[in-house]
Write an enzyme that holds these catalytic residues in place. Sequence first.
Site, PDB file in Angstrom:
ATOM      1  N   GLN A 109      36.930  -1.129  14.323  1.00  0.00           N
ATOM      2  CA  GLN A 109      37.765  -2.156  14.956  1.00  0.00           C
ATOM      3  C   GLN A 109      38.372  -3.054  13.883  1.00  0.00           C
ATOM      4  O   GLN A 109      37.666  -3.593  13.033  1.00  0.00           O
ATOM      5  CB  GLN A 109      36.934  -2.987  15.924  1.00  0.00           C
ATOM      6  N   ARG A 195      17.560   5.165   4.638  1.00  0.00           N
ATOM      7  CA  ARG A 195      17.702   3.893   5.347  1.00  0.00           C
ATOM      8  C   ARG A 195      16.652   3.653   6.424  1.00  0.00           C
ATOM      9  O   ARG A 195      16.650   2.602   7.063  1.00  0.00           O
ATOM     10  CB  ARG A 195      19.091   3.833   5.998  1.00  0.00           C
TER      11      ARG A 195
END
Length: 230
Positions: A109, A195
Amino acid sequence: MGNQIQMHVELLAHTPEARKIAFTAIRTCYSPNEPSDLFEGAEYGRYQQQTASDGQGGSDADRLFRHIVGSGHTSTMEHINFTFALEGVSRVLLAQLTRHRVGFGFSVQSQRYVSDASDKKKGGFNYVMPPKIAELPEAAAYFAELMENLQTAYDKLAELGVPKEDARFVLPNAASTNITMTANLRALLTFYSKRRPGRGAQWEIALLAERLREEVVKAEPWLDAFFEQA
């Protein structure tokens, strides 16, 4: 202004018949048969029906997948893709996430084209508050006040005619964004190994890694063991 927001991760789509695709890719490397025959023929069914010969349970197909992942021949897992909606994640996470480029695709976005003004559709920018701040009332109140001040600054710049692409310079790393992300299975396993919680990654991206694993395993339960090994 916008609000404090929580991460939402959703699997939108993934490769149909993923297990059969993985089998076809693996056996293509070792079989004299053509990939079309491996995918459509009886060999996959035989592997599915036979008990694993390595004594670790499951079918011989499970044994084959374990062998391939264990031997590091995971290029054969690149044929399986997953597309996710990542919503309410910070720009801090975005900067960390996009360091993982091989095997990933991102659509983010835009702060250039989507207004964060209070009087526009979004109603101001949403933000992510770190847990270590949220658990301290005085720090949380100060953080929220700072977000309000930054919203006021953005709105004022917009009111003065500053374009969105320049007004966004006052927005913080805490500002949230939305991402459509596609990754192949090999890339996801590598990402998770680096991660996942307990590996020293910051809390937000570690949480994302776990949410991605949950979504993948919900859709393809046979992959759970490979994330555990990552």
